[in-house]
Design a protein around this motif. Sequence first.
Motif, short mmCIF file in Angstrom:
data_model
loop_
_atom_site.label_atom_id
_atom_site.label_comp_id
_atom_site.label_asym_id
_atom_site.label_seq_id
_atom_site.Cartn_x
_atom_site.Cartn_y
_atom_site.Cartn_z
N ILE A 14 0.84 -1.21 0.00
CA ILE A 14 0.00 0.00 0.00
C ILE A 14 0.88 1.26 0.00
CG2 ILE A 14 -2.07 -0.99 1.06
CD1 ILE A 14 -1.11 0.34 3.73
N THR A 88 -5.18 -5.10 -0.66
CA THR A 88 -5.89 -6.35 -0.85
C THR A 88 -7.03 -6.19 -1.85
OG1 THR A 88 -5.33 -6.96 1.41
CG2 THR A 88 -7.14 -8.16 0.41
N ILE A 91 -11.03 -5.26 -1.17
CA ILE A 91 -11.24 -4.27 -0.11
C ILE A 91 -11.27 -2.93 -0.82
CG2 ILE A 91 -10.38 -3.30 2.08
CD1 ILE A 91 -11.07 -6.25 2.36
N ASP A 93 -11.83 -2.50 -3.78
CA ASP A 93 -11.22 -2.72 -5.09
C ASP A 93 -12.00 -3.79 -5.83
OD1 ASP A 93 -9.15 -0.91 -5.22
OD2 ASP A 93 -7.71 -2.20 -4.20
N ALA A 117 -4.89 -1.24 3.97
CA ALA A 117 -4.83 0.01 4.73
C ALA A 117 -5.63 -0.07 6.03
CB ALA A 117 -5.33 1.17 3.87
N TYR A 160 -12.64 4.93 4.45
CA TYR A 160 -11.65 5.57 3.58
C TYR A 160 -12.26 6.89 3.11
CZ TYR A 160 -9.15 1.07 3.04
OH TYR A 160 -8.43 -0.08 3.27
N LEU A 188 -0.01 5.75 5.14
CA LEU A 188 0.53 4.63 5.92
C LEU A 188 1.60 3.87 5.14
CD1 LEU A 188 -2.83 3.34 7.43
CD2 LEU A 188 -1.12 4.82 8.52
N GLU A 214 -3.10 9.62 1.09
CA GLU A 214 -4.20 8.66 1.25
C GLU A 214 -4.61 8.59 2.72
OE1 GLU A 214 -4.39 5.56 -1.94
OE2 GLU A 214 -2.32 5.36 -1.27
N ILE A 215 -5.92 8.50 2.93
CA ILE A 215 -6.45 8.66 4.29
C ILE A 215 -7.36 7.49 4.71
CG2 ILE A 215 -7.79 10.22 5.80
CD1 ILE A 215 -5.72 11.86 4.46
N1 SAM Z 1 -7.42 -2.36 -1.48
C1 SAM Z 1 -6.89 -1.29 -0.69
C2 SAM Z 1 -6.61 -1.83 0.72
O1 SAM Z 1 -6.40 -3.02 0.87
O2 SAM Z 1 -6.58 -1.03 1.66
C3 SAM Z 1 -7.79 -0.09 -0.69
C4 SAM Z 1 -8.06 0.45 -2.07
S1 SAM Z 1 -9.06 1.87 -2.08
C5 SAM Z 1 -9.35 2.04 -3.81
C6 SAM Z 1 -7.91 3.17 -1.86
C7 SAM Z 1 -8.12 3.88 -0.52
O3 SAM Z 1 -7.53 3.12 0.53
C8 SAM Z 1 -7.43 5.24 -0.46
O4 SAM Z 1 -8.23 6.25 -1.03
C9 SAM Z 1 -7.26 5.43 1.02
O5 SAM Z 1 -8.45 5.87 1.63
C10 SAM Z 1 -6.96 3.99 1.49
N2 SAM Z 1 -5.50 3.76 1.47
C11 SAM Z 1 -4.80 3.03 0.60
N3 SAM Z 1 -3.48 3.08 0.88
C12 SAM Z 1 -3.35 3.86 1.98
C13 SAM Z 1 -2.26 4.30 2.76
N4 SAM Z 1 -1.01 3.97 2.44
N5 SAM Z 1 -2.51 5.10 3.82
C14 SAM Z 1 -3.76 5.45 4.14
N6 SAM Z 1 -4.85 5.07 3.44
C15 SAM Z 1 -4.64 4.28 2.37
#
Ligand code: SAM
Length: 268
Positions: A14, A88, A91, A93, A117, A160, A188, A214-215
Amino acid sequence: MQREFQFYIVPTPIGNMSDITLRAIEVLKEVDIIACEDTRTTQNILNHYNIHTKTISYHKYNEKSMVTDILSKLEAGKKIALVSDAGTPMICDPGSVLLKELKDNHIKVTSLPGACAVSTFLSQIPRDNEEFTFVGFFPKTKKLATNLILDYKKINLIFYESPNRILDTLDFIKSIRGNITVAIGRELSKLYEEVLVDDIESILKHFEEGIKGEIVCMLYSSTEKETSDVTDKINKLKNKGFKSKEISTILSALYDYNKNEIYKLSLN
Ligand code: SAM
């Protein structure tokens, strides 16, 4: 009976390229095809780990049409892995349409543990209890958002949210639940990772210059003593002699709160 095809769900980093398991690398090397949300994004990871597996595109806009293609490849004996751009698959996605089809066809799916995340965030946020609800992305309409915030008052609520909206979202949450404690996880596992636990006003002050990255956010569950702006508003109108039905009409018109929720709250 499940049929012996080889289909894997594989989490990818991530943020920090090293956050991938040995097994994930083995599987990505071993399969015949990697179905990717964005082949260019995944190619960066594949190049980094010297993986030469063929990629195909599987994203939310071609999910339905790709299902038949992936199924026939599996039937032809191909081993396939599904990855998303980060973290993942499934999630927040793509993957659900395909997984449902695989399940309907009794095809075994192997899901690898890995970066995500929500779990990365949760594992570093102090909580009084284990309970939490993860709702994916925060709703975009005020009505759905109000419902959510009020319905899940008594449980830690995780979502998210985009950096463009998070400050307005927190302000909106404050207008409904008051200045409650929240936790924010930003970027993160990346260089500018930041994790904050504080009341909404302090968080807004901390980010008064703006917020990027990303939050993930968690609203702490309410304590019984907590009084919120919305209950204050209800009580003020009650003290002036308004009935529950009138209160719900007034507040939903003025603040876009959900009428039924306000009605239910005002009965208490
Ligand atoms: N499949 C991913 C997961 O396993 O967390 C999430 C995908 S979703 C399309 C993307 C969102 O996840 C971002 O807009 C953010 O809210 C969160 N996210 C992903 N990476 C992140 C990180 N490094 N730090 C904080 N939030 C994160």
